[in-house]
Design a protein around this motif. Structure first.
Motif, PDB file in Angstrom:
ATOM      1  N   THR A 278      13.403 -11.500  -3.269  1.00 17.48           N
ATOM      2  CA  THR A 278      11.939 -11.490  -3.237  1.00 17.48           C
ATOM      3  C   THR A 278      11.426 -10.834  -1.963  1.00 17.48           C
ATOM      4  OG1 THR A 278      11.890 -13.536  -4.541  1.00 17.48           O
ATOM      5  CG2 THR A 278       9.881 -12.932  -3.366  1.00 17.48           C
ATOM      6  N   SER A 279      12.081 -11.141  -0.858  1.00 18.13           N
ATOM      7  CA  SER A 279      11.724 -10.501   0.411  1.00 18.13           C
ATOM      8  C   SER A 279      11.835  -8.987   0.308  1.00 18.13           C
ATOM      9  CB  SER A 279      12.646 -11.022   1.524  1.00 18.13           C
ATOM     10  OG  SER A 279      12.545 -10.240   2.694  1.00 18.13           O
ATOM     11  N   GLY A 280      12.924  -8.519  -0.288  1.00 12.21           N
ATOM     12  CA  GLY A 280      13.119  -7.081  -0.435  1.00 12.21           C
ATOM     13  C   GLY A 280      12.070  -6.426  -1.315  1.00 12.21           C
ATOM     14  N   ILE A 281      11.616  -7.139  -2.356  1.00 11.20           N
ATOM     15  CA  ILE A 281      10.583  -6.586  -3.242  1.00 11.20           C
ATOM     16  C   ILE A 281       9.297  -6.336  -2.473  1.00 11.20           C
ATOM     17  CG2 ILE A 281       9.098  -7.134  -5.203  1.00 11.20           C
ATOM     18  CD1 ILE A 281      11.498  -8.616  -6.433  1.00 11.20           C
ATOM     19  N   PHE A 282       8.872  -7.302  -1.670  1.00 13.35           N
ATOM     20  CA  PHE A 282       7.646  -7.130  -0.885  1.00 13.35           C
ATOM     21  C   PHE A 282       7.782  -5.983   0.107  1.00 13.35           C
ATOM     22  CE2 PHE A 282       6.633 -11.438  -2.353  1.00 13.35           C
ATOM     23  CZ  PHE A 282       5.265 -11.338  -2.549  1.00 13.35           C
ATOM     24  N   ILE A 283       8.943  -5.897   0.762  1.00 16.54           N
ATOM     25  CA  ILE A 283       9.143  -4.849   1.771  1.00 16.54           C
ATOM     26  C   ILE A 283       9.163  -3.479   1.131  1.00 16.54           C
ATOM     27  CG2 ILE A 283      10.793  -3.936   3.450  1.00 16.54           C
ATOM     28  CD1 ILE A 283      11.571  -6.862   4.031  1.00 16.54           C
ATOM     29  N   LEU A 284       9.881  -3.329   0.022  1.00 22.56           N
ATOM     30  CA  LEU A 284       9.951  -2.035  -0.647  1.00 22.56           C
ATOM     31  C   LEU A 284       8.573  -1.613  -1.162  1.00 22.56           C
ATOM     32  CD1 LEU A 284      11.590   0.337  -1.708  1.00 22.56           C
ATOM     33  CD2 LEU A 284      12.069  -1.004  -3.779  1.00 22.56           C
ATOM     34  N   ALA A 285       7.835  -2.555  -1.730  1.00 23.27           N
ATOM     35  CA  ALA A 285       6.486  -2.222  -2.214  1.00 23.27           C
ATOM     36  C   ALA A 285       5.597  -1.737  -1.073  1.00 23.27           C
ATOM     37  CB  ALA A 285       5.871  -3.447  -2.894  1.00 23.27           C
ATOM     38  N   ALA A 286       5.701  -2.394   0.084  1.00 26.61           N
ATOM     39  CA  ALA A 286       4.893  -1.965   1.236  1.00 26.61           C
ATOM     40  C   ALA A 286       5.334  -0.599   1.736  1.00 26.61           C
ATOM     41  CB  ALA A 286       4.997  -3.006   2.353  1.00 26.61           C
ATOM     42  N   PHE A 287       6.633  -0.339   1.768  1.00 24.89           N
ATOM     43  CA  PHE A 287       7.134   0.971   2.204  1.00 24.89           C
ATOM     44  C   PHE A 287       6.656   2.074   1.259  1.00 24.89           C
ATOM     45  CE2 PHE A 287      11.118  -0.688   4.645  1.00 24.89           C
ATOM     46  CZ  PHE A 287      10.281  -1.092   5.671  1.00 24.89           C
ATOM     47  N   LEU A 288       6.760   1.834  -0.048  1.00 18.71           N
ATOM     48  CA  LEU A 288       6.296   2.831  -1.012  1.00 18.71           C
ATOM     49  C   LEU A 288       4.792   3.057  -0.864  1.00 18.71           C
ATOM     50  CD1 LEU A 288       8.324   1.713  -4.177  1.00 18.71           C
ATOM     51  CD2 LEU A 288       8.754   3.705  -2.719  1.00 18.71           C
ATOM     52  N   GLY A 289       4.052   1.961  -0.625  1.00 16.17           N
ATOM     53  CA  GLY A 289       2.622   2.094  -0.423  1.00 16.17           C
ATOM     54  C   GLY A 289       2.281   2.911   0.813  1.00 16.17           C
ATOM     55  N   LEU A 290       3.033   2.711   1.882  1.00 13.96           N
ATOM     56  CA  LEU A 290       2.813   3.484   3.103  1.00 13.96           C
ATOM     57  C   LEU A 290       2.972   4.980   2.859  1.00 13.96           C
ATOM     58  CD1 LEU A 290       4.586   1.417   5.929  1.00 13.96           C
ATOM     59  CD2 LEU A 290       2.250   2.287   6.013  1.00 13.96           C
ATOM     60  N   VAL A 291       4.064   5.338   2.190  1.00 13.18           N
ATOM     61  CA  VAL A 291       4.330   6.761   1.943  1.00 13.18           C
ATOM     62  C   VAL A 291       3.299   7.345   0.994  1.00 13.18           C
ATOM     63  CG1 VAL A 291       6.009   8.388   0.987  1.00 13.18           C
ATOM     64  CG2 VAL A 291       6.791   6.497   2.427  1.00 13.18           C
ATOM     65  N   TRP A 292       2.945   6.595  -0.046  1.00 13.09           N
ATOM     66  CA  TRP A 292       1.991   7.096  -1.031  1.00 13.09           C
ATOM     67  C   TRP A 292       0.589   7.259  -0.438  1.00 13.09           C
ATOM     68  CZ3 TRP A 292      -1.757   4.034  -4.087  1.00 13.09           C
ATOM     69  CH2 TRP A 292      -2.413   4.817  -5.041  1.00 13.09           C
ATOM     70  N   LEU A 293       0.128   6.258   0.291  1.00 12.27           N
ATOM     71  CA  LEU A 293      -1.232   6.295   0.828  1.00 12.27           C
ATOM     72  C   LEU A 293      -1.382   7.331   1.945  1.00 12.27           C
ATOM     73  CD1 LEU A 293      -2.076   2.481   0.916  1.00 12.27           C
ATOM     74  CD2 LEU A 293      -2.982   4.207  -0.653  1.00 12.27           C
ATOM     75  N   THR A 294      -0.337   7.518   2.736  1.00 11.46           N
ATOM     76  CA  THR A 294      -0.414   8.505   3.822  1.00 11.46           C
ATOM     77  C   THR A 294      -0.121   9.914   3.340  1.00 11.46           C
ATOM     78  OG1 THR A 294       1.906   8.077   4.423  1.00 11.46           O
ATOM     79  CG2 THR A 294       0.204   6.811   5.584  1.00 11.46           C
ATOM     80  N   GLY A 295       0.429  10.058   2.135  1.00 12.49           N
ATOM     81  CA  GLY A 295       0.761  11.380   1.622  1.00 12.49           C
ATOM     82  C   GLY A 295       1.945  12.015   2.322  1.00 12.49           C
ATOM     83  N   ALA A 296       2.802  11.208   2.932  1.00 11.80           N
ATOM     84  CA  ALA A 296       3.953  11.740   3.661  1.00 11.80           C
ATOM     85  C   ALA A 296       4.977  12.313   2.681  1.00 11.80           C
ATOM     86  CB  ALA A 296       4.589  10.647   4.509  1.00 11.80           C
ATOM     87  N   SER A 297       5.738  13.269   3.165  1.00 12.45           N
ATOM     88  CA  SER A 297       6.745  13.916   2.322  1.00 12.45           C
ATOM     89  C   SER A 297       8.089  13.223   2.377  1.00 12.45           C
ATOM     90  CB  SER A 297       6.909  15.376   2.762  1.00 12.45           C
ATOM     91  OG  SER A 297       7.293  15.435   4.141  1.00 12.45           O
ATOM     92  N   SER A 298       8.241  12.257   3.271  1.00 10.50           N
ATOM     93  CA  SER A 298       9.511  11.545   3.388  1.00 10.50           C
ATOM     94  C   SER A 298       9.242  10.149   3.928  1.00 10.50           C
ATOM     95  CB  SER A 298      10.477  12.295   4.307  1.00 10.50           C
ATOM     96  OG  SER A 298      10.084  12.163   5.662  1.00 10.50           O
ATOM     97  N   PHE A 299      10.313   9.368   4.009  1.00  3.92           N
ATOM     98  CA  PHE A 299      10.233   8.010   4.536  1.00  3.92           C
ATOM     99  C   PHE A 299      10.537   7.953   6.033  1.00  3.92           C
ATOM    100  CE2 PHE A 299      10.754   7.353   0.031  1.00  3.92           C
ATOM    101  CZ  PHE A 299      10.017   6.219  -0.235  1.00  3.92           C
ATOM    102  N   ASP A 300      10.642   9.096   6.675  1.00  7.07           N
ATOM    103  CA  ASP A 300      10.958   9.127   8.098  1.00  7.07           C
ATOM    104  C   ASP A 300       9.793   8.570   8.918  1.00  7.07           C
ATOM    105  OD1 ASP A 300      11.310  10.259  10.891  1.00  7.07           O
ATOM    106  OD2 ASP A 300      13.121  11.024   9.917  1.00  7.07           O
ATOM    107  N   TYR A 301      10.119   7.750   9.931  1.00  2.00           N
ATOM    108  CA  TYR A 301       9.073   7.162  10.769  1.00  2.00           C
ATOM    109  C   TYR A 301       8.149   8.214  11.354  1.00  2.00           C
ATOM    110  CZ  TYR A 301      12.016   2.934  11.051  1.00  2.00           C
ATOM    111  OH  TYR A 301      12.765   1.832  10.770  1.00  2.00           O
ATOM    112  N   ARG A 302       8.705   9.347  11.754  1.00  2.64           N
ATOM    113  CA  ARG A 302       7.957  10.318  12.545  1.00  2.64           C
ATOM    114  C   ARG A 302       6.856  11.013  11.748  1.00  2.64           C
ATOM    115  NH1 ARG A 302      12.698  14.076  14.503  1.00  2.64           N
ATOM    116  NH2 ARG A 302      12.962  14.003  12.238  1.00  2.64           N
ATOM    117  N   VAL A 303       7.003  11.081  10.442  1.00  5.95           N
ATOM    118  CA  VAL A 303       6.015  11.799   9.641  1.00  5.95           C
ATOM    119  C   VAL A 303       4.967  10.861   9.060  1.00  5.95           C
ATOM    120  CG1 VAL A 303       7.715  13.557   9.072  1.00  5.95           C
ATOM    121  CG2 VAL A 303       7.385  11.637   7.509  1.00  5.95           C
ATOM    122  N   LEU A 304       5.119   9.566   9.273  1.00  2.97           N
ATOM    123  CA  LEU A 304       4.145   8.609   8.752  1.00  2.97           C
ATOM    124  C   LEU A 304       3.018   8.409   9.755  1.00  2.97           C
ATOM    125  CD1 LEU A 304       6.581   5.936   7.270  1.00  2.97           C
ATOM    126  CD2 LEU A 304       5.170   7.527   5.984  1.00  2.97           C
TER     127      LEU A 304
END
Length: 504
Positions: free
Chosen positions: A168-194
Motif C-alpha cells: 500500500t505504501s508503494g502504491i501511494f508513492i508510485l502514484a505521487a511520482f507519476l503525478g509529479l512527472v505528468w503535472l510538470t511535463g517532465a520527459s523523465s523521472f530524473d530529479y534534475r529535470v523535475l
C-alpha cells in the motif's frame, strides 16, 4: 564506486544460490561476512573522499536505461544518504554475525540478506524517481520471506500484514511520482529535470499527501504503525535488527528527500498538521510501551515513539532541525539495533521475553551480567543520557524545532521522560533483584553474542562524546533542504551555527 555497492551483493547472492545446500550454515555465514566487510570498507572509502563542504550529489554515475519510459540508471550520494548507506552496511554485517549457528535453509537465508542489503543501498543511491521505487519495492520480497520462513509462531500473519502495508505504501508513492512527472511535463523521472515548485499549491499538496502517507506507513507514523510490532515480535533477532535499524529509514529518507526536498512550499503549509502526527506518535508509542510485558514488543513501540522525533524535526524545517532528523535516523538505527540484539540474547538464553517471568539477570554467577550491563548502556542511550548519541540527536531535534513549534516540542520532551520510565521498569524487573527460579542454570553466553553489541556500544559513546563526527557530513546538505519560506527566515534568526570541521 557506487555501482560496486550494488554489484558486489548481487553477484555474491547469485553465487551463494549456486553453492551446494549440503554446506554447513557456518560456511554460508562466513562468505556473507566477507562480502559485507568488503561493502563496509567500500562505504567508508566514500567518507574518505567525500567533501562535506560541497552541497549536492557526489560520485554520480548515470547511464541511459529505458529511454521511452524516462528511466535512467542514475546514482549519487550526498550528506543525507551517506550516513544511512554506512549504517546499512554496518547493521547488515552485525545481523549476519548474530544469525544462528545452525540455520535451516542457510543458502536461501543468506542470499536474501544480501539482496535486502542491495535493495536498501540502491534506494539510498537512486537519483531517479522510478529507480528509487524499484529498489524500494525490491526490499519487500526478501524481508517478507525472512519473516515468513524464519519467524515465530505467528510469522505468516506478521509477514502478510507487513506485505500488505508495504505494498500500500508503494502504491501511494508510485502514484505521487507519476503525478509529479505528468503535472510538470517532465520527459523523465530524473530529479534534475523535475520542477514541482512551478505547480499550483493545491497540486503540490495533493502530491505531498500521497508521498507522506506512503512514507508514513514505512516509518511508521501513527495511525499507520500497526504492522510494526507484529513484524518485530515474530521476526528473528537478525531481521529485527535490520527492520528497526535500516528499513524504517527508507521512510525517513523519503520524507526528507522527496517531501521536504521536492515540495518545500507544500511542506511548509502542511507542517502544522504534520507535527500533530509527530506528537501523537511520540506519546502513543511511549505510553503503549509502558504497558508491554514482552521485552521485544516494548522496544518495538519505543521505535514508533523515537521515529516521531524525526517527523517533528522535519516539520519544523529549520537548518538545525533537518540536520537533527538525519542524526536521529542514524542514532535510532544504532540504539534500536543494539536493544533488539540484547533482547534476542536474553530470549535465547532464558527461553522467554516475558518481563514478569524474568528477574535478577545481573547476577554475576548464574545470570547474564555482561548482557545486562550492555542493556543498561543501550537504555541510557535511548533515554537521552548525556554522553550518548541519543542525547545528541534528541537535543538537536528539540533545539531546532522549539522556535517553530514550541508546544509540540515540549510535548515530545514528555515522550523522552516516558522513555526513561518504561525502560527503567524493564531493567529493574528483568536485571535487578533475586534471580528467578524460571531462569536458573542459564547456558553460557558466547563472545559471538557479545561482540556485535560491544561494537554498537562503542559507537554510541564515541558519537555521543564527539557528535561532530556524525553530523559534519550532513550539515551542508541539510542547509540546502531548508524550505525558502517564512519558516526558513525564522530558523536563520534562531538556529545555532552549523557544525564546523573542528578538532575534538
Amino acid at each position: 564506486m557506487l555501482s560496486a555497492l550494488l554489484l558486489i551483493p548481487l553477484i555474491a547472492a547469485m553465487m551463494t544460490c549456486l553453492l551446494p545446500q549440503s554446506l554447513p550454515s557456518s560456511r554460508f555465514r562466513s562468505i556473507s561476512v566477507v562480502v559485507l566487510t568488503a561493502l563496509l570498507g567500500l562505504s567508508l572509502s566514500l567518507v574518505v573522499n567525500f567533501d562535506p563542504h560541497v552541497g549536492g550529489m557526489q560520485f554520480t554515475e548515470q547511464l541511459p536505461w529505458v529511454d521511452w519510459l524516462g528511466l535512467s540508471y542514475h546514482l549519487g550520494v550526498d550528506g543525507i544518504s551517506l550516513p544511512l548507506i554506512i549504517l546499512n552496511q554496518l547493521l547488515t554485517l552485525i545481523a549476519i554475525l548474530s544469525s544462528p549457528d545452525k540455520l535451516e535453509r542457510p543458502r536461501l537465508y543468506y542470499s536474501l540478506m544480501l539482496v535486502l542489503n542491495l535493495s536498501v543501498t540502491g534506494a539510498f543511491l537512486s537519483q531517479d524517481l522510478l529507480l528509487f521505487f524499484i529498489f524500494y519495492e525490491l526490499e519487500l520480497i526478501p524481508l517478507y520471506l525472512l519473516i515468513a520462513i524464519w519467524g515465530g509462531a505467528r510469522r505468516n500473519y506478521a509477514a502478510t500484514k507487513f506485505l500488505l502495508y508495504t505494498a500500500t505504501s508503494g502504491i501511494f508513492i508510485l502514484a505521487a511520482f507519476l503525478g509529479l512527472v505528468w503535472l510538470t511535463g517532465a520527459s523523465s523521472f530524473d530529479y534534475r529535470v523535475l520542477a514541482p515548485g512551478t505547480l499550483p499549491l493545491a497540486s503540490q499538496l495533493i502530491l505531498l499527501t500521497g508521498l507522506f502517507i506512503g512514507f508514513a506507513i514505512k516509518i511508521p507514523i501513527f495511525p499507520f504503525h500497526t504492522w510494526l510490532p507484529d513484524a518485530h515480535v515474530e521476526a528473528s533477532t537478525s531481521v529485527s535488527v535490520l527492520l528497526a535499524g535500516v528499513l524504517l529509514k527508507l521512510g525517513t529518507y523519503g520524507l526528507l528527500r522527496f517531501c521536504v526536498g521536492m515540495l518545500p512550499e507544500a511542506w511548509s503549509v502542511a507542517a502544522p498538521v504534520l507535527v500533530i502526527f509527530a506528537v501523537i506518535s511520540v506519546l502513543y508509542g511511549a505510553l503503549t510501551a509502558i504497558a508491554q510485558q514482552d521485552m521485544k514488543k516494548m522496544v518495538a513501540y519505543s521505535s514508533i515513539a523515537h521515529m516521531g522525533y524525526i517527523l517533528l524535526a522535519a516539520a519544523a524545517g529549520t537548518h538545525l532541525s533537518l540536520l537533527a532528523a538525519i542524526a536521529q535516523s542514524v542514532s535510532h538505527g544504532l540504539i534500536s539495533a543494539m536493544l533488539f540484539l540484547l533482547v534476542g540474547v536474553v530470549g535465547k538464553k532464558t527461553g522467554t521475553r516475558d518481563i514478569d517471568k524474568l528477574c535478577g539477570l545481573l547476577n554475576p554467577e548464574r545470570g547474564l551480567p555482561i548482557i545486562g550491563s550492555l542493556m543498561i548502556v543501550g537504555v541510557m542511550a535511548s533515554s537521552g543520557i548525556p554522553g550518548m548519541v541519543g542525547f545528541v540527536s534528541e537535543f538537536l531535534v528539540f533545539r531546532g524545532s522549539f522556535p517553530v513549534f514550541p508546544v509540540a516540542t515540549l510535548l515530545c520532551l514528555v515522550g523522552t521522560g516516558l522513555t526513561a520510565v518504561y525502560f527503567l521498569l524493564m531493567v529493574n524487573r528483568v536485571f535487578f533483584g533475586r534471580l528467578s527460579d524460571v531462569v536458573m542454570n542459564l547456558p553460557p553466553v558466547q563472545w559471538g553474542d557479545r561482540i556485535p553489541a560491544l561494537v554498537l556500544t562503542v559507537l554510541l559513546v564515541v558519537f555521543g562524546l564527539q557528535p561532530n563526527w556524525l553530523v559534519r557530513w550532513s550539515d551542508t546538505d541539510a542547509a540546502r533542504l531548508v524550505p525558502p519560506v517564512a519558516v526558513a527566515q525564522l530558523s536563520s534568526a534562531v538556529d545555532a551555527p552549523s557544525f564546523p570541521s573542528a578538532n575534538p
